[in-house]
Every structure is written in structure tokens, then in C-alpha cells.
Design an enzyme around this catalytic site. Sequence first.
Site, PDB file in Angstrom:
ATOM      1  N   SER A 102       0.689  -1.207  -0.147  1.00 49.11           N
ATOM      2  CA  SER A 102       0.067  -0.113  -0.067  1.00 49.11           C
ATOM      3  C   SER A 102       0.899   1.216  -0.063  1.00 49.11           C
ATOM      4  CB  SER A 102      -0.771  -0.078   1.176  1.00 49.11           C
ATOM      5  OG  SER A 102      -2.110   0.784   0.963  1.00 49.11           O
ATOM      6  N   ASP A 142      -6.069  -4.134  -1.927  1.00 46.08           N
ATOM      7  CA  ASP A 142      -5.130  -3.653  -1.265  1.00 46.08           C
ATOM      8  C   ASP A 142      -4.156  -4.832  -0.500  1.00 46.08           C
ATOM      9  OD1 ASP A 142      -3.658  -2.867   1.228  1.00 46.08           O
ATOM     10  OD2 ASP A 142      -4.497  -0.971   0.775  1.00 46.08           O
TER      11      ASP A 142
END
Length: 363
Positions: free
Chosen positions: A65, A217
Site C-alpha cells: 500500500s 490492497d
Amino acid sequence: MALFKRKMPPTPAPEAAAADVDPAAPRPICLALQGGGAHGAFQWGVLDRLLEDGRLDIRAVTASSAGAMNGAALVSGLATGGADGARATLDKLWRETNQSGGKNVFGDTSIWSNALTPAWLKDTTLWRASETLAMSMSPYEFNPLNHHPLKRVLGAAIDFEAIQGSDVKLHVAATAVRHARSRVFTNSEITDQVLLASACLPQLFQAVEIDGEPYWDGGYLANPPLWPLFYEDTPDDVLLITLNAFERADTPKAPGDIMDRLNEVVFNAPLVAELRAVAFVQDLIEQGRLTPSAQDRYRNILMHAIEADSWLGDLSLGSKFNTEWTFLNDLKTRGRAAAEEWLESCFGDVGVRSSVDLQARFG
């Protein structure tokens, strides 16, 4: 109390290990960068101070991320301009993030957070109802054209060809939606799409498709992934830089506070599982309980950590979407101070022993 306790020096092992370390040479190390939206600017500050110090030789980076954004900027800059180039590229990344219209870069829907919204308003029934309504909408509904301002940021700040040709290893995690497993992309595979996938919160962005597989993610299953460092020719030392608080003093009771804490728990869970495995292997090695064949498969990873708990503990989930320049610079300042504290107290352990006691927590 933080997750990681300072490891007390055993005797006489440190003296023997220290004899093998050249005090004048930069010490090889791997970095593990956790994700956390705009709080990634804290990592920016940490990395800026470590690069300025110059005593670490960064040979591998593993990240998810926002940590992947920082990792890509770091490796890109190192490849094109050394430590100064890496500092400049990280600065460019966060300046471009701020200049990209701010709110939607990390997925702020304007219901999630607003820097000027008073706390009393967020506790009203109307605000909570609006928040619930916003979260009931799919990104395929409120963003049908799939606009993603972070794509422009990455294109402006990061040299992907430099990453692909770098001898500093970069590992970026994303979560394969259909197969519910983590995929780790390496240097030759790193593109802007990979970084967008690694930072794709499914409530806020459409899944990012790579090679026919949709991704979310990377932090859901690896935040960050540590295992790639265990099976490659990388330094034994790993410096983990976290962004999510592991411990909180109070039990959350308000709806927003409960969601904030749940978010931290969910995104810390895969890291906790990996740290438990590292602690288990460390214990086996220290107790001499590995068979000769197993000794060839496992090595003693020396863990170090710069924790966000005491530095970012006063910030809410909503601030992870705040890309206002003053706020980002405040986070950078906090990160530099955290790195300075770590350099003073733990740098001497690099190449010698772990500076945190994982077994105290996981053993």
C-alpha cells in the site's frame, strides 16, 4: 506499551558478533514498510533521516500500500541518484500527492474525513447516517469512470525502468481477489498498476486488474510481506517501519472509534502472524533444536523496528486521507525524529543482533 520490547543484550554473543562488523562500512539491511494512506508521510520522514545519516546500505525493500509507494520511490531514487536521489524522489512523491487535488488520492469520499469538520459534528446522528450511506455505495457506482488521481502522482514521481533495472530488491504485495491469496511482485514486474493494486481499498476504488486477475490492497494478507526476505540472498537484518498502532490505552466505544480500531487490527493481523513465525524460528535456533537439514533452510533474522504507536497514536483513521501539505510535513517531522531516536539507541545492533524481543511477545 509498544508491541516490540527492547531486547536486552545477552552475553557474550554480542561481542563475538560485533567483531565481524566493520564500524566504518555502511551496514546492509532490508526495509519492511507497512501501509497506512497519508500516514505514509511518517515513513517518508524516517527514510529521509536514514538516507541522510548514510550508515545503512539498503539492499532490499518489502512493502504494501502506501509503504509500496515509498518503497518504489526509494528504489527508483537510489538507482538514479544514490541517497540524495532517493531523498529527492520521496520528496517529489509527497509533493505530487499533495498537489493532486488532495482528498481523493488515498480514497477520501469527503464523508470519511474533513480536516475542518469539528469533532462534535462527527458525533451527531446525521453525520453517522451520512457516513453509513457513503459506505453503502460501491466505487463502481460513485466512480464509474474509475478515475484514480494517484496514477498521475506515480507517473510524475517514479522511474519504473530504474526500479526494474535496480539491484536493490523490491517486493510489493497485492491481494488476489478471486483466489484470496497474496501475490508479491518483484522489480521486473513493478509498474504503476502494481502500486495502485497494492493500495486499492475495495470500498473506495475499483479492483485493479493485472494479467486477468483483480487485486485489492496488499495489506489485507501481507502488511508488509516478510517472507520474501527469508528465502533470498538478502541481509539478515530487517528494519520494520509500521504505520498502524498495535496497542491502544482505551477501549473504543463510539461507532467511528470502533471502526478505526477494527481497521488497525485487521491491517496488523498478517504482520503479527509473520512476526510470530519469526519468533518461533529464532527460538528454535537459539535453543539448538533444528536438525542439520533444517539448518540449511532457516536462518536467524535480526529484527529491528521503528514503531508508529507513540508517534502517530493521536491521529484517527480519517487523517490517513489528509494530504494537506502542513499535515504531511508534520508527519515527516515525526518520522525524522523517530528515525533519530532509533539511530541513537539501536543502530549499534545492526549486523550484531536483534534490537527487539519478538519472543517476549510471541514466544
